[in-house]
Design a protein around this motif. Structure first.
Motif, PDB file in Angstrom:
ATOM      1  N   PRO A  18      -5.239   5.163 -37.304  1.00  0.00           N
ATOM      2  CA  PRO A  18      -6.150   6.323 -37.418  1.00  0.00           C
ATOM      3  C   PRO A  18      -7.165   6.210 -36.103  1.00  0.00           C
ATOM      4  CG  PRO A  18      -5.767   4.916 -39.490  1.00  0.00           C
ATOM      5  CD  PRO A  18      -4.850   4.290 -38.558  1.00  0.00           C
ATOM      6  N   GLU A  19      -7.491   5.231 -35.957  1.00  0.00           N
ATOM      7  CA  GLU A  19      -8.571   5.174 -34.907  1.00  0.00           C
ATOM      8  C   GLU A  19      -7.950   5.925 -33.382  1.00  0.00           C
ATOM      9  OE1 GLU A  19     -10.891   1.931 -31.741  1.00  0.00           O
ATOM     10  OE2 GLU A  19      -9.869   1.277 -33.679  1.00  0.00           O
ATOM     11  N   ALA A  38      -3.621  15.946 -37.945  1.00  0.00           N
ATOM     12  CA  ALA A  38      -3.362  14.713 -38.530  1.00  0.00           C
ATOM     13  C   ALA A  38      -2.607  14.685 -39.895  1.00  0.00           C
ATOM     14  CB  ALA A  38      -4.586  14.041 -38.731  1.00  0.00           C
ATOM     15  N   VAL A  39      -1.744  13.842 -39.954  1.00  0.00           N
ATOM     16  CA  VAL A  39      -0.910  13.870 -41.461  1.00  0.00           C
ATOM     17  C   VAL A  39      -1.083  12.507 -41.829  1.00  0.00           C
ATOM     18  CG1 VAL A  39       1.002  14.339 -42.385  1.00  0.00           C
ATOM     19  CG2 VAL A  39       0.623  15.502 -40.523  1.00  0.00           C
ATOM     20  N   GLY A  40      -1.757  12.491 -43.139  1.00  0.00           N
ATOM     21  CA  GLY A  40      -1.855  10.963 -43.621  1.00  0.00           C
ATOM     22  C   GLY A  40      -2.988  11.092 -44.825  1.00  0.00           C
ATOM     23  N   ASP A  47     -12.826   8.278 -44.070  1.00  0.00           N
ATOM     24  CA  ASP A  47     -13.758   6.913 -44.085  1.00  0.00           C
ATOM     25  C   ASP A  47     -13.732   6.089 -42.631  1.00  0.00           C
ATOM     26  OD1 ASP A  47     -15.112   4.922 -45.832  1.00  0.00           O
ATOM     27  OD2 ASP A  47     -13.467   3.550 -45.222  1.00  0.00           O
ATOM     28  N   GLN A  48     -12.682   5.998 -42.002  1.00  0.00           N
ATOM     29  CA  GLN A  48     -12.639   5.600 -40.732  1.00  0.00           C
ATOM     30  C   GLN A  48     -13.342   6.179 -39.851  1.00  0.00           C
ATOM     31  OE1 GLN A  48      -9.283   3.174 -39.279  1.00  0.00           O
ATOM     32  NE2 GLN A  48      -8.485   2.497 -41.362  1.00  0.00           N
ATOM     33  N   ALA A  49     -13.258   7.216 -39.741  1.00  0.00           N
ATOM     34  CA  ALA A  49     -13.939   8.321 -38.888  1.00  0.00           C
ATOM     35  C   ALA A  49     -15.395   8.016 -38.922  1.00  0.00           C
ATOM     36  CB  ALA A  49     -13.632  10.022 -39.005  1.00  0.00           C
ATOM     37  N   GLU A  50     -16.019   7.950 -40.228  1.00  0.00           N
ATOM     38  CA  GLU A  50     -17.269   7.644 -40.336  1.00  0.00           C
ATOM     39  C   GLU A  50     -17.741   6.124 -39.867  1.00  0.00           C
ATOM     40  OE1 GLU A  50     -20.721   7.708 -43.879  1.00  0.00           O
ATOM     41  OE2 GLU A  50     -18.650   8.190 -44.525  1.00  0.00           O
ATOM     42  N   ALA A 132       1.808   7.433 -34.854  1.00  0.00           N
ATOM     43  CA  ALA A 132       1.043   6.411 -34.597  1.00  0.00           C
ATOM     44  C   ALA A 132       2.004   5.140 -35.387  1.00  0.00           C
ATOM     45  CB  ALA A 132      -0.311   6.445 -35.157  1.00  0.00           C
ATOM     46  N   PRO A 133       1.650   3.947 -34.767  1.00  0.00           N
ATOM     47  CA  PRO A 133       2.232   2.714 -35.093  1.00  0.00           C
ATOM     48  C   PRO A 133       2.299   2.379 -36.558  1.00  0.00           C
ATOM     49  CG  PRO A 133       0.988   2.400 -33.205  1.00  0.00           C
ATOM     50  CD  PRO A 133       0.616   3.558 -33.713  1.00  0.00           C
TER      51      PRO A 133
END
Length: 353
Positions: A18-19, A38-40, A47-50, A132-133
């Protein structure tokens, strides 16, 4: 310049996926080359963006719907799945594997013609996907019996032959390494290196170089299986029994293939720079030298699919997950950026632009 629409899957939510998606979407080169969605899990991404200071994000139902200015659109694939928490940075969980694979399946369907777009011949809802991995262990915990993205996408799309290729732009020119065998134990490699598989890989690789990368007359170098390419049969007979006959048949069909070359000297002397692509017999034979040369700027591309798919050449990096913040730091998105740029280039060629 046509800007294709690309789906960026989030990968394992417990890793850096996500990062690097958030960071790559903000890159000026990406914004110039493509439109991205983005897909997910929208919950995870928001939350991770914040937490990382990389927001905002905006959930959408249609990938073609643009997010508000400055926000990243995310096509939500739902909750945590597999009975787990939304994410737990650095941990290998069934929930992480379930989320990662749900995003891959959704993005692939969008490429194939999701939302009623009519299938790959008519054009999908998106023009390609960048993954992404994910964690192979996590997807197994989630119940998926695939070694990774490549094998899943082959099964999901029904592709007859797929080829895993790592690509990078270097000072000596483009370096592209294709694999005859992929995620299999070393003990299984000799029986899987067959004349038919070598021929299929070389033909698929050459066709994709022409169609997707604009290489009109591909020149391929093929490595041996054994040390010193068998040394005249002293260190193994696969070169004489299998590899050379396969190359002879390909040359008779008009394909420009050379080899088999000893792998150590071939990379050590930069002989690869004289060719458009290198065909390695097994995973580490090709990817260990590739990653040493590419220095983190490589891209994984799956050829032979009816869709465009690329990925960064690194893993989930659980040990780095969550270390960034509003002041910067954290994971390097360079390989993800390169993966988006290559996917955009391939998609433009398929779109005729």
């Amino acid at each position: 310049m046509t800007r294709p629409l690309l789906a960026l899957t989030l990968g394992d939510p417990n890793g850096i996926g996500p990062e690097v998606v958030l960071k790559a979407a903000r890159d000026d080169r990406v914004r110039e080359a493509a439109r991205v969605v983005a897909v997910g899990s929208a919950t995870v991404l928001a939350d991770q963006a914040e937490r990382l200071g990389l927001g905002p994000v905006h959930a959408v139902q249609d990938p073609a719907v643009a997010a508000p200015p400055g926000a990243l659109a995310v096509l939500d694939t739902g909750g945590p799945g597999a009975g787990g928490a939304a994410y737990a940075w650095g941990e290998t969980t069934a929930a992480g594997g379930a989320q990662a694979m749900a995003a891959v399946a959704r993005a692939c369907d969008l490429c194939l013609g999701g939302l009623g777009a009519g299938g790959p011949e008519a054009g999908g809802a998106v023009d390609g996907m960048v993954t992404a991995p994910l964690s192979k262990e996590a997807i197994h915990l989630a119940g998926y019996d695939f070694p990774g993205h490549t094998e899943f996408l082959q099964a999901w799309t029904g592709a007859e032959t797929v080829v895993m290729v790592l690509a990078s732009e270097t000072e000596r020119g483009p370096l592209r390494v294709a694999l005859v065998t992929i995620h299999v134990p070393i003990s299984a490699v000799p029986r899987l290196v067959t004349r038919g598989r070598i021929a299929d890989v070389c033909r698929t690789l050459a066709a994709a170089l022409r169609r997707d990368l604009g290489v009109e007359t591909p020149r391929l170098a093929v490595l041996g299986l054994n040390p010193h390419a068998g040394d005249g049969g002293v260190i193994g007979g696969e070169e004489a029994a299998t590899i050379r006959p396969a190359l002879g048949a390909l040359r008779a069909d008009g394909l420009d293939v050379a080899g088999p070359f000893p792998a150590d000297a071939f990379f050590g002397r930069a002989a690869w720079s004289r060719f458009d692509a290198v065909v390695a017999m097994y995973h580490d034979q090709g990817l260990a030298p590739f990653k040493a040369i590419a220095q983190g700027a490589g891209v994984n591309v799956t050829l032979g699919l009816p869709i465009v798919r690329t990925s960064p050449d690194h893993g989930t990096a659980f040990d780095l997950a969550g270390r960034g913040g509003p002041q910067g730091g954290g994971a390097d998105p360079g390989s993800m950026v390169e993966a988006v740029l290559l996917a955009a280039q391939m998609a433009r060629r398929r779109m005729g632009g």
